[in-house]
Design a protein around this motif. Structure first.
Motif, PDB file in Angstrom:
ATOM      1  N   SER A 229       0.831  -1.201   0.000  1.00 45.24           N
ATOM      2  CA  SER A 229       0.000   0.000   0.000  1.00 45.24           C
ATOM      3  C   SER A 229       0.869   1.255   0.000  1.00 45.24           C
ATOM      4  N   ALA A 230       0.228   2.381  -0.240  1.00 44.51           N
ATOM      5  CA  ALA A 230       0.951   3.651  -0.248  1.00 44.51           C
ATOM      6  C   ALA A 230       1.608   3.928   1.094  1.00 44.51           C
ATOM      7  N   ARG A 231       0.954   3.545   2.180  1.00 40.87           N
ATOM      8  CA  ARG A 231       1.530   3.787   3.514  1.00 40.87           C
ATOM      9  C   ARG A 231       2.724   2.884   3.781  1.00 40.87           C
TER      10      ARG A 231
ATOM     11  N   GLU B   4       4.849   1.864   1.392  1.00 44.96           N
ATOM     12  CA  GLU B   4       5.950   2.208   0.499  1.00 44.96           C
ATOM     13  C   GLU B   4       6.720   3.437   0.946  1.00 44.96           C
ATOM     14  N   ALA B   5       6.062   4.363   1.612  1.00 43.19           N
ATOM     15  CA  ALA B   5       6.730   5.612   1.985  1.00 43.19           C
ATOM     16  C   ALA B   5       6.211   6.100   3.320  1.00 43.19           C
TER      17      ALA B   5
ATOM     18  N   MET C 171       1.357  15.144   0.837  1.00 40.67           N
ATOM     19  CA  MET C 171       1.104  13.727   0.571  1.00 40.67           C
ATOM     20  C   MET C 171       0.256  13.583  -0.685  1.00 40.67           C
ATOM     21  N   LEU C 172       0.876  13.124  -1.777  1.00 39.24           N
ATOM     22  CA  LEU C 172       0.192  13.000  -3.059  1.00 39.24           C
ATOM     23  C   LEU C 172       0.370  11.610  -3.658  1.00 39.24           C
ATOM     24  N   ASN C 173       0.539  10.600  -2.793  1.00 42.25           N
ATOM     25  CA  ASN C 173       0.851   9.264  -3.289  1.00 42.25           C
ATOM     26  C   ASN C 173      -0.270   8.251  -3.147  1.00 42.25           C
ATOM     27  N   ALA C 174      -1.382   8.595  -2.491  1.00 43.00           N
ATOM     28  CA  ALA C 174      -2.397   7.582  -2.188  1.00 43.00           C
ATOM     29  C   ALA C 174      -3.783   7.943  -2.694  1.00 43.00           C
ATOM     30  N   ASN C 175      -3.893   8.947  -3.543  1.00 42.30           N
ATOM     31  CA  ASN C 175      -5.180   9.340  -4.114  1.00 42.30           C
ATOM     32  C   ASN C 175      -6.216   9.672  -3.042  1.00 42.30           C
TER      33      ASN C 175
ATOM     34  N   ARG D  50      -6.823  10.785   5.417  1.00 40.86           N
ATOM     35  CA  ARG D  50      -5.633  10.008   5.079  1.00 40.86           C
ATOM     36  C   ARG D  50      -5.816   8.551   5.495  1.00 40.86           C
TER      37      ARG D  50
END
Length: 353
Positions: free
Chosen positions: A19-21, A23-24, A30-34, A50
């Motif tokens: 998941s996005a959480r 990976e980073a 925060m623009l990685n998880a839509n 979030r």
């Protein structure tokens, strides 16, 4: 032999969802998880716009400290039910493997197995609701991957002696994972067996904040097990199992003030359990009040169906457990407040007046 040799080989080699959480870490933008950039109305600072941490570090640390295990020996999810389901999916191949249970017991073990199309082998409890260890061991076949032990048992309330659990774990090393469900252990004089995990890698323990910790609505349950088992479960867990409001509620309850209140309430339940057991035995029509180490009493009646309806008409809901083997004449009564318990006794006494 590693405990992972008992698990499904395709799960051991599964590439888990990232998941996005995962990976980073955090950042300023925060623009990685839509996700939405705006917090919802009524958010109160939780940040529910979030996605949450899949395994919140603060909660894992607090629970590990509470249960006396290392953080790598603990997985937290949506109640014990989710842990049961994930264990069955991780260890039981559909149409090939099996679990072993001792009825009457908590129904979700069998439900989770049947959803997975795993067989359910039953070794009934003895007449006094104790575990028949010899019969259990004799019933274990190579297909059995999980053995569920509920202590204190639901719905009987009886605990399994620690020595029996340790004996079963030792005898089943390399053969099956022994899963000890301790949902009600806080109400018992018998301590948790979580400190045996380091000794037996085929031993796992289920704990919950639903009962003694008053968080049934938050759905916070834990699996305590060998780090390899925890890592396996993390491979197949949903991306974000824990809602932020539930995590916040759990952390508040596990803070010093919350723990003090919880322990006070557990003491009240234990006191009320003794009072209710004594009082119920004196009510005509009560055949037996079974001894219990949990926050409930299983009570046998001459006419349990009629008693259930009378309580219901008085606005009191108890659990009808007559469908369970050996409990065809019984109701299960959870300990409420002293005032609620007194009302139960009044209604039962008036019904016989």
């Amino acid at each position: 032999m590693s405990v992972l040799d008992l698990a499904r080989p395709e799960i051991r080699t599964l590439q888990p969802y990232s998941s996005a959480r995962m990976e980073a870490g955090g950042g300023q933008i925060m623009l990685n998880a839509n996700e939405s950039a705006w917090q919802p109305v009524g958010d109160m600072g939780l940040g529910c716009n979030r996605y949450p941490d899949p395994q919140p570090a603060a909660l894992v640390q607090a629970l590990a400290q509470l249960y006396g295990v290392k953080h790598e020996q603990l997985w937290v999810g949506r109640g014990s039910d989710e842990a049961i389901d994930l264990l069955v999916r991780a260890f039981c191949r559909a149409g090939a493997d099996a679990i072993l249970i001792q009825p009457p017991t908590f129904g979700m073990y069998a439900v989770s197995a049947r959803i997975q199309n795993a067989a359910v082998i039953e070794v009934p409890l003895k007449a006094d609701f104790s575990v028949d260890a010899q019969a259990l061991l004799a019933a274990v076949t190579p297909a059995v991957k999980l053995i569920f032990l509920c202590t204190p048992n639901n719905p009987s309330g009886r605990s399994i002696p620690r020595a029996d659990i340790e004996h079963l774990a030792a005898q089943l090393a390399g053969r099956a994972l022994v899963v000890v469900d301790e949902a009600y252990v806080e109400f018992s004089d018998q301590p948790s067996v979580a400190n045996l995990i380091d000794r037996y890698e085929n031993l796992a323990v289920l704990r919950t904040l639903s009962k003694a910790w008053a968080l049934a609505g938050a759905r916070i349950g834990s699996l305590l097990a060998h780090p390899d088992v925890i890592a396996l479960i993390r491979r197949i867990m949903p991306p974000y199992p824990l809602p932020l409001p539930c995590v916040a509620a759990a952390l508040a309850e596990l803070a010093p003030a919350g723990q003090a209140t919880a322990r006070e309430n557990v003491a009240i339940v234990r006191e009320q359990r003794a009072i209710m057991r004594s009082a119920l035995t004196r009510i005509p029509g009560v055949r037996e009040v079974m001894p219990s180490d949990a926050n409930f009493l299983a009570v046998r009646f001459d006419d349990a169906g009629t008693v259930y309806q009378r309580l219901l008409q008085a606005g009191i809901v108890v659990r009808d457990i007559r469908r369970y083997r050996q409990l065809e004449d019984a109701l299960r009564i959870t300990m409420g407040t002293p005032e609620e318990n007194a009302r139960v006794l009044t209604v039962l006494s008036e019904a016989r007046a």
